[in-house]
Design an enzyme around this catalytic site. Structure first.
Site, PDB file in Angstrom:
ATOM      1  N   GLU A   1      57.379  48.650  59.283  1.00 35.13           N
ATOM      2  CA  GLU A   1      58.823  48.898  59.372  1.00 35.13           C
ATOM      3  C   GLU A   1      59.624  47.607  59.494  1.00 35.13           C
ATOM      4  O   GLU A   1      60.416  47.419  60.420  1.00 35.13           O
ATOM      5  CB  GLU A   1      59.114  49.847  60.545  1.00 35.13           C
TER       6      GLU A   1
ATOM      7  N   GLU B   1      53.535  57.347  57.410  1.00 33.56           N
ATOM      8  CA  GLU B   1      53.893  57.967  58.688  1.00 33.56           C
ATOM      9  C   GLU B   1      54.814  59.128  58.386  1.00 33.56           C
ATOM     10  O   GLU B   1      55.692  59.022  57.528  1.00 33.56           O
ATOM     11  CB  GLU B   1      54.658  57.015  59.610  1.00 33.56           C
TER      12      GLU B   1
HETATM   13  P1  P53 Z   1      58.240  57.202  68.208  1.00 31.53           P
HETATM   14  C1  P53 Z   1      62.331  54.520  65.036  1.00 31.53           C
HETATM   15  C2  P53 Z   1      62.685  55.339  63.974  1.00 31.53           C
HETATM   16  C3  P53 Z   1      61.729  55.700  63.055  1.00 31.53           C
HETATM   17  C4  P53 Z   1      60.436  55.232  63.203  1.00 31.53           C
HETATM   18  O1  P53 Z   1      58.272  56.828  66.666  1.00 31.53           O
HETATM   19  C5  P53 Z   1      60.105  54.414  64.255  1.00 31.53           C
HETATM   20  C6  P53 Z   1      61.043  54.051  65.178  1.00 31.53           C
HETATM   21  C7  P53 Z   1      60.680  53.191  66.342  1.00 31.53           C
HETATM   22  O2  P53 Z   1      60.409  54.009  67.441  1.00 31.53           O
HETATM   23  O3  P53 Z   1      58.876  53.878  64.438  1.00 31.53           O
HETATM   24  C8  P53 Z   1      57.741  54.342  63.765  1.00 31.53           C
HETATM   25  O4  P53 Z   1      56.925  56.746  68.716  1.00 31.53           O
HETATM   26  C9  P53 Z   1      56.658  53.350  64.115  1.00 31.53           C
HETATM   27  C10 P53 Z   1      55.613  53.890  65.041  1.00 31.53           C
HETATM   28  C11 P53 Z   1      56.226  54.928  65.939  1.00 31.53           C
HETATM   29  C12 P53 Z   1      56.656  56.094  65.068  1.00 31.53           C
HETATM   30  O5  P53 Z   1      57.572  55.673  64.086  1.00 31.53           O
HETATM   31  O6  P53 Z   1      59.386  56.482  68.807  1.00 31.53           O
HETATM   32  O7  P53 Z   1      56.075  52.740  63.004  1.00 31.53           O
HETATM   33  O8  P53 Z   1      55.042  52.818  65.724  1.00 31.53           O
HETATM   34  O9  P53 Z   1      55.403  55.350  66.965  1.00 31.53           O
HETATM   35  C13 P53 Z   1      57.259  57.259  65.820  1.00 31.53           C
HETATM   36  O10 P53 Z   1      58.387  58.692  68.265  1.00 31.53           O
END
Ligand code: P53
Length: 490
Positions: free
Chosen positions: A198, A388
């Protein structure tokens, strides 16, 4: 059915959120190890000792260490990343569970400070090298292809403290060494690499949250990105030299933006939001040069960058082979006054009346995934991976050890259906690795109870629990999806 033969089905994790063992076998600390847990309302804090010796904390978003201060682990704080879900000691059990679901791909990351505890050493830590070799061998045993993120939110703390992190050009050299070590040590065990997780977050989230970012913050963010672009380009070049079979991708936080109205001012703002948030990084990494709108973005905040002639050559020579991205939600932008605002962590803007929202305020929007896939494929025509995706939700572990998560199945089913439609439309999508295939520490909130997994981990927000693993209903559902190559989504 339109999922191509050989499509990769798997799941995704990141070292800092699952490994734990933060100070085991010579690993050095990362910023995440001095970051506390938070919630949808309470931010995560970074802790430190100020120049007068007093313990202090500051919100982790945009945290900047004050003059003379030192990052510190404080006695009365709990740091959820330090023990993670103990993947470091349980990886065999976890990979066996992935194999049971039928994974043929596993996305994970390498902790930089496990290989280079400070980050500026000349030689890597052998224990760190050995750990990942064992993990990759374990994957190979089950014919699971690793998809390896080199940098996932975990620059060694020493580099943050002593070099000022990515605002320092020196970081490129340290990253180059780290990446080269990965490519040489794991040759033959890994094929797919991602350079920075990201990468676009740095600029995209800068003033999404009420506080207007200052020009100085923009200056630093764009500079930081430029050094990461150069480091990423070096990595791509090195990877191809070390093994021509290596495939290297960028990794973009994919958010689909919509204009709230058909007011031309909203349409233009929406376009500019895509440019700043999504295309800026994608264009540099996929096309090897800054897009024309970069000049406008820099001028808006009086940004002047340290970019050398050699950097521009390197960017050209180090374009990625593959576009990968995360996708959780869409967001609405408008120039008009917003009366119904979304409030959650990392979600912002006007509420979309056509969508439902997760408990963390993230818009549930499978069509937004199809939209993103088609838009981006059209722009770069590179193979794509959804690395993801998923629903962060509260789960309940029942007395009998089962977990019923129909909401998660429903979310994924719809997203898979829209991926399928995008493939029918010609998008060269080759992999789907949903996030947190095993419950792990949330990046945004530091919580455990924001769960994404097919596998439940018995650990709570305070770090209590047996850490035992349990199969959720979605585990059996995803197993069927994989076995049928996406045909059976019931
Ligand atoms: P969490 C923000 C918005 C979209 C994705 O996020 C993001 C974030 C940062 O939090 O991060 C990605 O755990 C990231 C992962 C993360 C996952 O999305 O806040 O690549 O490390 O855990 C989900 O719910």
């Amino acid at each position: 059915m339109s999922f191509p033969k050989g499509f990769y089905w798997g799941g995704a994790t990141a070292a800092n959120q699952c490994e734990g063992a933060w100070n085991v076998d010579g690993r050095g600390p990362a910023l995440t190890d001095v970051t506390t847990g938070g919630s949808v309302k309470e931010p995560r804090y970074v802790t430190y000792i100020d120049k007068d010796g007093n313990p202090q904390k500051m919100p982790s978003m945009g945290a900047k260490l004050p003059e003379g201060a030192k990052y510190a682990v404080l006695d009365d704080c709990y740091y959820p990343n330090q023990d993670g879900i103990d993947f470091y000691h349980r990886y065999k059990e976890d990979i066996a569970l992935f194999a049971e679901m039928g994974f043929n791909m596993f996305r994970m990351s390498i902790s930089w400070s496990r290989l280079y505890p400070q980050g500026d050493e000349l030689e890597p830590n052998p224990k760190g090298i050995e750990f990942y070799r064992n993990v990759f061998k374990e994957c190979k045993k089950y014919n699971i292809e690793p998809l390896v993120t080199i940098h996932h939110f975990d620059t060694p703390l020493y580099l943050e403290e002593h070099y000022g992190g990515w605002k320092n050009r020196k970081l490129i050299e340290f990253y180059d060494r780290f990446a080269k070590t990965c490519f040489t040590e794991y040759k033959g065990l890994v094929k797919y690499w991602l350079t920075f997780n990201e990468i676009n977050n740095t600029v995209m989230f800068l003033d999404m949250f009420g506080n207007k970012a200052t020009d100085q913050m923009y200056q630093e963010a764009y500079q930081h990105l430029h050094y990461q672009f150069v480091a990423s380009a070096h990595a791509v070049k090195m990877a191809h030299e070390i093994d021509p079979d290596y495939v290297v991708g960028c990794m973009i936080c994919g958010i689909t933006f919509y204009p709230a109205t058909c007011d031309p001012a909203d349409i233009l703002l929406n376009r500019h939001t895509w440019e700043k948030g999504i295309y800026y990084c994608g264009d540099v990494q996929c096309k090897g040069k800054y897009p024309t709108f970069a000049k406008r973005l820099w001028a808006e905040h009086d940004v002047h960058l340290d970019i050398t002639e050699q950097d521009l050559i390197d960017l050209k020579e180090g374009t990625v082979d593959l576009y990968t991205f995360s996708y959780y939600m869409s967001t609405v932008v408008t120039t008009h006054e917003v009366t119904d605002k979304v409030s959650g962590n990392f979600s912002a803007g006007a509420r979309n009346p056509y969508l439902e929202y997760s408990d963390w305020g993230w818009a549930l929007d499978p069509k937004g995934l199809r939209y993103y896939l088609e838009k981006i494929y059209d722009r770069y025509e590179l193979p794509m991976m959804v690395v993801e995706n998923g629903l962060g939700a509260y789960d309940t572990l029942e007395e009998d050890g089962t977990i019923h998560d129909p909401y998660r199945i429903d979310y994924m089913r719809k997203h898979i259906q829209d991926m399928e439609l995008a493939i029918e439309d010609g998008v060269d999508l080759i992999a789907y690795t949903p996030w947190g295939c095993i419950d792990l520490v949330s990046a945004g909130t530091g919580e455990m109870r924001k769960r994404y997994g097919f596998i439940y981990v018995d650990k709570d927000d305070a770090g209590n629990g047996t850490f035992d693993r349990y199969r959720k209903d979605s585990f059996y559902w995803y197993k069927k999806v994989i076995a049928s190559n996406g045909a059976d989504l019931d």
